[in-house]
Design a protein around this motif. Sequence first.
Motif, PDB file in Angstrom:
ATOM      1  N   MET A 186       3.382   7.416  -1.887  1.00 26.03           N
ATOM      2  CA  MET A 186       2.779   8.164  -0.786  1.00 26.03           C
ATOM      3  C   MET A 186       1.256   8.120  -0.910  1.00 26.03           C
ATOM      4  O   MET A 186       0.716   7.952  -2.000  1.00 26.03           O
ATOM      5  CB  MET A 186       3.220   9.635  -0.821  1.00 26.03           C
ATOM      6  N   MET A 187       0.574   8.272   0.196  1.00 25.00           N
ATOM      7  CA  MET A 187      -0.885   8.396   0.153  1.00 25.00           C
ATOM      8  C   MET A 187      -1.224   9.865  -0.071  1.00 25.00           C
ATOM      9  O   MET A 187      -1.699  10.568   0.811  1.00 25.00           O
ATOM     10  CB  MET A 187      -1.506   7.856   1.422  1.00 25.00           C
ATOM     11  N   LEU A 188      -0.940  10.308  -1.271  1.00 29.51           N
ATOM     12  CA  LEU A 188      -1.075  11.705  -1.632  1.00 29.51           C
ATOM     13  C   LEU A 188      -1.261  11.798  -3.136  1.00 29.51           C
ATOM     14  O   LEU A 188      -0.497  11.198  -3.892  1.00 29.51           O
ATOM     15  CB  LEU A 188       0.182  12.471  -1.202  1.00 29.51           C
ATOM     16  N   ARG A 189      -2.281  12.522  -3.575  1.00 29.64           N
ATOM     17  CA  ARG A 189      -2.511  12.748  -4.995  1.00 29.64           C
ATOM     18  C   ARG A 189      -2.049  14.146  -5.366  1.00 29.64           C
ATOM     19  O   ARG A 189      -2.357  15.121  -4.678  1.00 29.64           O
ATOM     20  CB  ARG A 189      -3.989  12.574  -5.341  1.00 29.64           C
ATOM     21  N   THR A 190      -1.298  14.234  -6.453  1.00 36.51           N
ATOM     22  CA  THR A 190      -0.808  15.519  -6.928  1.00 36.51           C
ATOM     23  C   THR A 190      -1.140  15.661  -8.404  1.00 36.51           C
ATOM     24  O   THR A 190      -1.459  14.692  -9.090  1.00 36.51           O
ATOM     25  CB  THR A 190       0.719  15.635  -6.749  1.00 36.51           C
ATOM     26  N   LEU A 191      -1.060  16.890  -8.891  1.00 35.13           N
ATOM     27  CA  LEU A 191      -1.157  17.102 -10.330  1.00 35.13           C
ATOM     28  C   LEU A 191       0.003  16.386 -11.011  1.00 35.13           C
ATOM     29  O   LEU A 191       1.115  16.359 -10.493  1.00 35.13           O
ATOM     30  CB  LEU A 191      -1.108  18.590 -10.665  1.00 35.13           C
ATOM     31  N   ASP A 192      -0.257  15.798 -12.156  1.00 32.64           N
ATOM     32  CA  ASP A 192       0.805  15.134 -12.908  1.00 32.64           C
ATOM     33  C   ASP A 192       1.575  16.195 -13.689  1.00 32.64           C
ATOM     34  O   ASP A 192       1.248  16.511 -14.834  1.00 32.64           O
ATOM     35  CB  ASP A 192       0.211  14.080 -13.845  1.00 32.64           C
ATOM     36  N   ARG A 214      -1.189  21.061   9.850  1.00 28.74           N
ATOM     37  CA  ARG A 214      -1.554  19.665  10.091  1.00 28.74           C
ATOM     38  C   ARG A 214      -1.034  18.756   8.989  1.00 28.74           C
ATOM     39  O   ARG A 214      -0.548  17.657   9.241  1.00 28.74           O
ATOM     40  CB  ARG A 214      -3.083  19.555  10.188  1.00 28.74           C
ATOM     41  N   ARG A 215      -1.132  19.203   7.742  1.00 30.03           N
ATOM     42  CA  ARG A 215      -0.786  18.355   6.602  1.00 30.03           C
ATOM     43  C   ARG A 215       0.064  19.122   5.585  1.00 30.03           C
ATOM     44  O   ARG A 215      -0.359  19.339   4.451  1.00 30.03           O
ATOM     45  CB  ARG A 215      -2.058  17.823   5.927  1.00 30.03           C
ATOM     46  N   PRO A 216       1.262  19.551   5.971  1.00 34.16           N
ATOM     47  CA  PRO A 216       2.083  20.311   5.021  1.00 34.16           C
ATOM     48  C   PRO A 216       2.485  19.510   3.793  1.00 34.16           C
ATOM     49  O   PRO A 216       2.825  20.090   2.764  1.00 34.16           O
ATOM     50  CB  PRO A 216       3.312  20.696   5.860  1.00 34.16           C
ATOM     51  N   ILE A 217       2.444  18.189   3.882  1.00 36.88           N
ATOM     52  CA  ILE A 217       2.840  17.370   2.734  1.00 36.88           C
ATOM     53  C   ILE A 217       1.923  17.612   1.542  1.00 36.88           C
ATOM     54  O   ILE A 217       2.290  17.364   0.397  1.00 36.88           O
ATOM     55  CB  ILE A 217       2.875  15.875   3.124  1.00 36.88           C
ATOM     56  N   HIS A 218       0.730  18.154   1.789  1.00 34.20           N
ATOM     57  CA  HIS A 218      -0.192  18.459   0.696  1.00 34.20           C
ATOM     58  C   HIS A 218       0.246  19.671  -0.114  1.00 34.20           C
ATOM     59  O   HIS A 218      -0.403  19.999  -1.107  1.00 34.20           O
ATOM     60  CB  HIS A 218      -1.611  18.670   1.234  1.00 34.20           C
ATOM     61  N   ALA A 254       2.089   2.381   3.628  1.00 33.70           N
ATOM     62  CA  ALA A 254       2.168   3.653   2.901  1.00 33.70           C
ATOM     63  C   ALA A 254       1.666   4.810   3.756  1.00 33.70           C
ATOM     64  O   ALA A 254       2.196   5.926   3.685  1.00 33.70           O
ATOM     65  CB  ALA A 254       1.363   3.569   1.604  1.00 33.70           C
ATOM     66  N   ARG A 255       0.650   4.551   4.586  1.00 37.29           N
ATOM     67  CA  ARG A 255       0.126   5.618   5.447  1.00 37.29           C
ATOM     68  C   ARG A 255       1.165   6.038   6.489  1.00 37.29           C
ATOM     69  O   ARG A 255       1.350   7.227   6.776  1.00 37.29           O
ATOM     70  CB  ARG A 255      -1.170   5.165   6.112  1.00 37.29           C
ATOM     71  N   THR A 256       1.863   5.068   7.060  1.00 33.90           N
ATOM     72  CA  THR A 256       2.907   5.382   8.046  1.00 33.90           C
ATOM     73  C   THR A 256       4.050   6.153   7.397  1.00 33.90           C
ATOM     74  O   THR A 256       4.570   7.134   7.952  1.00 33.90           O
ATOM     75  CB  THR A 256       3.447   4.087   8.679  1.00 33.90           C
ATOM     76  N   ARG A 257       4.456   5.715   6.208  1.00 37.50           N
ATOM     77  CA  ARG A 257       5.544   6.402   5.491  1.00 37.50           C
ATOM     78  C   ARG A 257       5.157   7.852   5.197  1.00 37.50           C
ATOM     79  O   ARG A 257       5.958   8.782   5.377  1.00 37.50           O
ATOM     80  CB  ARG A 257       5.841   5.660   4.192  1.00 37.50           C
ATOM     81  N   THR A 258       3.915   8.060   4.749  1.00 39.34           N
ATOM     82  CA  THR A 258       3.445   9.406   4.439  1.00 39.34           C
ATOM     83  C   THR A 258       3.398  10.266   5.692  1.00 39.34           C
ATOM     84  O   THR A 258       3.796  11.444   5.676  1.00 39.34           O
ATOM     85  CB  THR A 258       2.056   9.339   3.781  1.00 39.34           C
TER      86      THR A 258
END
Length: 704
Positions: free
Chosen positions: A305-311, A247-251, A195-199
């Motif tokens: 993904m190794m990412l937490r978002t608002l539901d 660095r982390r635009p996925i956030h 999951a870390r690699t995919r993210t």
Amino acid sequence: MQRSRSPRKLRVGVDVGGTFTDVVAIDAATRALVASVKVPTTHHAAEGVAAGIVAGIERLLGRAEIASGDVAFIAHSTTQATNALLEGDVARVGIVGLLDTCNALARAQMRVPSFDLTPGVRFAPQIAFARANDDGSARAAVDALLSQGVAAIAATRAFGVDRPDAEERVVEYARGRGAFATSGHDVSATYGLRARTRTAALNAAILPRMVETARTTAHAVREAAIRAPLMVMRSDGGVMGVREVERRPIHTLLSGPAAGVAGALLYEQVSDGIFIEVGGTSADCSAIRAGRPQMRAARIGGRRMMLRTLDVRTIGVAGGSMLRVDGQSITDVGPRSAHIAQCEYASFVSPERLEGARVARLAPTASDPPDYAVLVAADGGKIALTPTCAANALGYVAEHAFARGNAESARLGFALLARELGSNADVLARRTLDIAGRKLRACVEELALDYALDPAIVVLVGGGGGAAALVPFVAEQMKLPYRIARDAEVLSPIGVALALVRDSVERTIVDPTPEEIAQLRREASDRVIAAGAAPDRVEVSVEIDAQRNRVRATASGATALVEGAALVAVGEEDVRAVAATSLRADANSLRRVELTPALTGYGSGRDLRVLDERGVIRLSLRDARVTQTRCGDLQPVLRDAIEAATSFGDVGRALPDLYLLHGGRIADFSGLAGAEQAVALANEEVTGRKADDPIAILTVPRAA
């Protein structure tokens, strides 16, 4: 002539929507809305959405009451990352798999099989393997990928979170070659190589577009002589600096919907309820429980993904959704909207415009069926009937609401459709709201069930320009109280303007010691301070997932420039009124508890609200127990308070949720596994306090 400058400080928020970009200025001291402007979103400009953001900021600064020197905070939300993934506007990605031990297993987990981001948009990263401790091998892997046309590199290594040096060397070399680059430990510090690699690969895919937008916008902010650094909305409702975006635009995924939730929390001060942001095309629904938004792990293309978002749950119905018809009735509402079909709303034209209009059916886009009803005016203009029109026709929209239109025009429009279908205008308007409301109601009920929201205290809160058209009707159907947020049509940019700098640090730790937890808290705090948060205003919460051996520390705080504003305290009567609204109780019936010199509690029944001197709700709790002490006596009193609120059951014991209040700060120690962890962290939290400084301990028992 030089413009005279007000001594006040302003927070500027920019929300990038599908059609328009909204910009607001908020007084940092009073949180009052000072000004707002609206400009078209520039999806197709050479600079992308950055052009619209810049235009909006320039227009705001062109107003007489706004000076660039007044701006103490500026941030924007963005749909760029989400749109890039949905539309396939991503870079070609190459993964550098760094191998040392367990090669066969690591190879399998580093490979990211191709998958659809959305139907028709395929993500297929390439991969090259290298020896982790051989820089020559790693560089050769990067060179090989770049020679195949790869534009962005993602470096990954088993247990790279514990030994990131090899990943960092790959990133440095790739950037030196002119490529964009990221790594597994950049996006997550928890175990889980696959999951870390995919993210990391998806993070790399959106790097070029996101970096371009961030740099263009940040440059424009500097050119406008705004001293405050540009911030960007995160998917968890906080903001981060441009360096973190690079660095982390996925956030920034779901950054747009997160802005509305931030507005509901920080401006409208929703404590328990469901926030419904109704736009023209879609509605976003989210649950707020005990003053906190609910979170979930992100999934893209069905992959974790190794990412937490608002539901935030989005449905394809809103204020501008068009009606679909058959020979006799309305069959559906949406998903196509009036602005996509370039139609006016019937409720926003004059009755005279509808004279001589005829009903036609069309396909708004090439992919749509030809069953959408429109009114074709005598001048050839297209006019749509929508839920907003239905709500105006039936009297659901309040007089001063943003969605308020011409009820006579709305009724005339439905009368024309009724004549075409052999029906009744009111029946068709009611059916429009029934269909749209049913979809919205299903989403609300699902959220209430998923998060076990108490019906006795839940309220529906509407935001967005279309809220007044749909939320009152749904609330009536569900027999729930509701309210439309103040300045609902610009609640999202207000949420951006009021958002706090935030960052999270997560680690995989088996049976964490107090020292390990304290170190994690310090790391999270250091990150937000480095991003611009005022050190003395940073608050850190810690979550421990004993089943997965994960510890997460989340820090947040306002920027130093904002904290320098002269904060305006309000009177006790005003603070009590805010608490009464949140508690849905009579202000005079509330019990008052002086918790610290800067924080006061107000209670009604089982519920407690903690407010600061500005009348801002800082904490919302149910069944809380209050213990008051002095800093010098903290340790034994804290142990006793924890023991008294600990629950015991057949499978063991459960420590209470725990909050430590001192001065104007609230330290959240909920979710800890042992009392000594809490005592150690509490000691660190109050370091520097005088022995006689007042401390309030709030505990909330949990079921064992």
